[in-house]
Design a protein around this motif. Structure first.
Motif, PDB file in Angstrom:
ATOM      1  N   GLU A  15     -44.180   8.030  43.950  1.00  0.00           N
ATOM      2  CA  GLU A  15     -44.611   8.629  42.675  1.00  0.00           C
ATOM      3  C   GLU A  15     -43.526   8.426  41.615  1.00  0.00           C
ATOM      4  O   GLU A  15     -43.820   8.327  40.432  1.00  0.00           O
ATOM      5  N   PRO A  34     -50.205   8.300  54.182  1.00  0.00           N
ATOM      6  CA  PRO A  34     -50.440   9.344  55.171  1.00  0.00           C
ATOM      7  C   PRO A  34     -51.938   9.668  55.167  1.00  0.00           C
ATOM      8  O   PRO A  34     -52.566   9.619  54.116  1.00  0.00           O
ATOM      9  N   MET A  53     -51.015  13.168  45.181  1.00  0.00           N
ATOM     10  CA  MET A  53     -50.064  12.091  45.438  1.00  0.00           C
ATOM     11  C   MET A  53     -50.778  10.727  45.410  1.00  0.00           C
ATOM     12  O   MET A  53     -50.328   9.788  44.750  1.00  0.00           O
ATOM     13  N   PHE A 246     -49.232   0.035  61.361  1.00  0.00           N
ATOM     14  CA  PHE A 246     -50.392  -0.841  61.531  1.00  0.00           C
ATOM     15  C   PHE A 246     -49.912  -2.178  62.084  1.00  0.00           C
ATOM     16  O   PHE A 246     -48.717  -2.515  62.001  1.00  0.00           O
ATOM     17  N   GLU A 290     -40.183   3.778  50.756  1.00  0.00           N
ATOM     18  CA  GLU A 290     -40.447   4.711  51.856  1.00  0.00           C
ATOM     19  C   GLU A 290     -39.617   5.965  51.611  1.00  0.00           C
ATOM     20  O   GLU A 290     -38.444   5.886  51.265  1.00  0.00           O
ATOM     21  N   LYS A 291     -40.248   7.123  51.808  1.00  0.00           N
ATOM     22  CA  LYS A 291     -39.535   8.359  51.458  1.00  0.00           C
ATOM     23  C   LYS A 291     -38.568   8.847  52.555  1.00  0.00           C
ATOM     24  O   LYS A 291     -37.635   9.574  52.272  1.00  0.00           O
TER      25      LYS A 291
HETATM   26  C1  LIG Z   1     -49.099   5.521  57.649  1.00  0.00           C
HETATM   27  S1  LIG Z   1     -47.388   5.386  57.448  1.00  0.00           S
HETATM   28  C2  LIG Z   1     -47.191   3.672  57.056  1.00  0.00           C
HETATM   29  C3  LIG Z   1     -46.790   2.839  58.245  1.00  0.00           C
HETATM   30  C4  LIG Z   1     -46.538   1.370  57.925  1.00  0.00           C
HETATM   31  N1  LIG Z   1     -47.736   0.702  57.439  1.00  0.00           N
HETATM   32  C5  LIG Z   1     -46.027   0.662  59.164  1.00  0.00           C
HETATM   33  O1  LIG Z   1     -46.702  -0.257  59.680  1.00  0.00           O
HETATM   34  O2  LIG Z   1     -44.953   1.043  59.663  1.00  0.00           O
HETATM   35  C6  LIG Z   1     -47.083   6.150  55.917  1.00  0.00           C
HETATM   36  C7  LIG Z   1     -45.615   6.171  55.518  1.00  0.00           C
HETATM   37  O3  LIG Z   1     -45.533   6.631  54.172  1.00  0.00           O
HETATM   38  C8  LIG Z   1     -44.372   7.440  54.021  1.00  0.00           C
HETATM   39  N2  LIG Z   1     -44.619   8.284  52.835  1.00  0.00           N
HETATM   40  C9  LIG Z   1     -45.388   9.387  52.758  1.00  0.00           C
HETATM   41  N3  LIG Z   1     -45.443   9.854  51.495  1.00  0.00           N
HETATM   42  C10 LIG Z   1     -44.685   9.015  50.737  1.00  0.00           C
HETATM   43  C11 LIG Z   1     -44.364   8.949  49.360  1.00  0.00           C
HETATM   44  N4  LIG Z   1     -44.828   9.857  48.514  1.00  0.00           N
HETATM   45  N5  LIG Z   1     -43.574   7.937  48.927  1.00  0.00           N
HETATM   46  C12 LIG Z   1     -43.094   7.008  49.811  1.00  0.00           C
HETATM   47  N6  LIG Z   1     -43.354   7.024  51.136  1.00  0.00           N
HETATM   48  C13 LIG Z   1     -44.152   8.011  51.596  1.00  0.00           C
HETATM   49  C14 LIG Z   1     -44.278   8.172  55.342  1.00  0.00           C
HETATM   50  O4  LIG Z   1     -42.967   8.631  55.610  1.00  0.00           O
HETATM   51  C15 LIG Z   1     -44.757   7.115  56.338  1.00  0.00           C
HETATM   52  O5  LIG Z   1     -43.668   6.394  56.893  1.00  0.00           O
END
Ligand SMILES: C[S@@+](CC[C@H](N)C(=O)[O-])C[C@H]1O[C@@H](n2cnc3c(N)ncnc32)[C@H](O)[C@@H]1O
Length: 319
Positions: A15, A34, A53, A246, A290-291
């Motif tokens: 964001e 997420p 978000m 994924f 990535e957060k």
């Molecule tokens: C479903 S996972 C993605 C996994 C990724 N595609 C992989 O293959 O490893 C979602 C990721 O988004 C991160 N995340 C969640 N909210 C976020 C935000 N507002 N900004 C950045 N990253 C965020 C989480 O910590 C998590 O690692």
């Protein structure tokens, strides 16, 4: 304000950090947010904050994408989460009768001993007081008939709405057919609901020219998945370093279809770095956000390993 450099991954919230990407520079943004299913990294989100978000991040894509660029989102379209507001009546699972005591047996015992309470009836019949209650109240549900219900909700419509508000148009949808969840997972217990076997890939387009270049794929790739809606790809087997990765093959297909060599590919939910790795292997540039600090370290490590492998491979080819 500093701009985010390509072929780098950044720790922070998308964001905030998306505003630091050069406007109109991204050809493809591929991500899996997420899912609001209770993972550790989304523990602080409410349904409302999660929606907000997604809405903010989609809105920011209208600036960072180049005209004709694509935003591709992988998500499980059907959400299931506890909802206090739903009527609390759950389905009775007849096949779960493990104790042989039937309602008829209890009614017979009650007739013989009309003054027995539930505990005395249980002692008499050799079962638990809970069994007496369940059988008499027509309910055979672990935890009780009046537990908080699970709400089932589609997500795609919200994504489409947020994208439309941001000037991005739904272009297509593909389906990732993954491995079914384990037969006895909590999703099947005491319900008539299907085990989740697919996820959706929503493709949004920012108005502008885009290229349809079949030579990005081999003839076999075109036939096997290029124009096919259903993509059969095995789920990630080892989730010990990140709980929701994924498969690289999913990212590879999206990248090959929707971007060109040297284009910049963004992943604002980078996790373990899968999109960046696939982009690197397909000769694209990448930016990842990535957060969680631990996942950024993991992504950096995974990218370093791939670069090293690549360099070794090049050295061997020259030798
Ligand atoms: C479903 S996972 C993605 C996994 C990724 N595609 C992989 O293959 O490893 C979602 C990721 O988004 C991160 N995340 C969640 N909210 C976020 C935000 N507002 N900004 C950045 N990253 C965020 C989480 O910590 C998590 O690692």
């Amino acid at each position: 304000m500093n701009t985010l450099a390509v072929n780098n991954v950044y720790c922070g919230r998308s964001e905030e950090l998306l505003a630091q990407i050069v406007p109109g520079s991204i050809a493809l943004s591929f991500w899996s947010p997420p899912y609001f299913v209770g993972k550790e990294y989304e523990a602080n989100e409410t349904y409302e904050s999660w929606q907000k978000m997604l809405k903010t991040i989609i809105k920011l894509h209208s600036f960072v994408l180049k005209p004709g660029g694509f935003m591709v989102i992988n998500i499980a379209d059907i959400l299931a989460f506890k909802d206090e507001a739903m009527p609390r009546i759950q389905g009775m699972n007849i096949s779960n009768h493990k104790c042989p005591i039937t309602k008829e047996m209890i009614l017979k015992a009650k007739k013989t001993y009309p003054n027995y309470n539930r505990d005395q009836l249980a002692d008499y019949l050799g079962c638990s007081e809970q069994t007496i209650d369940r059988r008499l109240n027509g309910n055979n549900i672990r935890g009780g008939k009046y537990q908080i219900q699970t709400k089932v909700k589609l997500v795609g419509g919200n994504l489409e709405l947020f994208a439309h508000e941001a000037g991005l148009y739904l272009y297509d949808k593909r389906i990732w057919k993954k491995d079914p969840t384990w037969a006895n997972s909590r999703w099947t217990t005491n319900t008539l609901k299907a085990v989740s076997e697919t996820e959706d890939i929503y493709i949004f387009w920012k108005p502008g020219e885009y290229v349809v270049n079949r030579s990005r794929l081999s003839d076999d790739e075109w036939k096997e998945w290029g124009y096919r809606q259903m993509w059969d790809i095995q789920s990630v087997r080892k989730n010990d370093d990140h709980e929701a990765k994924f498969p690289e093959e999913l990212a590879r297909r999206v990248i090959k279809l929707f971007s060109d060599v040297d284009d910049i590919v963004l992943d604002p939910f980078l996790g373990s770095g899968t999109t960046a790795i696939a982009a690197y292997k397909e000769d694209r540039q990448y930016i990842g956000i990535e957060k969680e600090e631990k996942y950024i370290l993991l992504a950096r490590n995974n990218l370093d390993n791939i670069r090293t492998q690549n360099q070794l491979f090049e050295l061997e080819s020259v030798a």
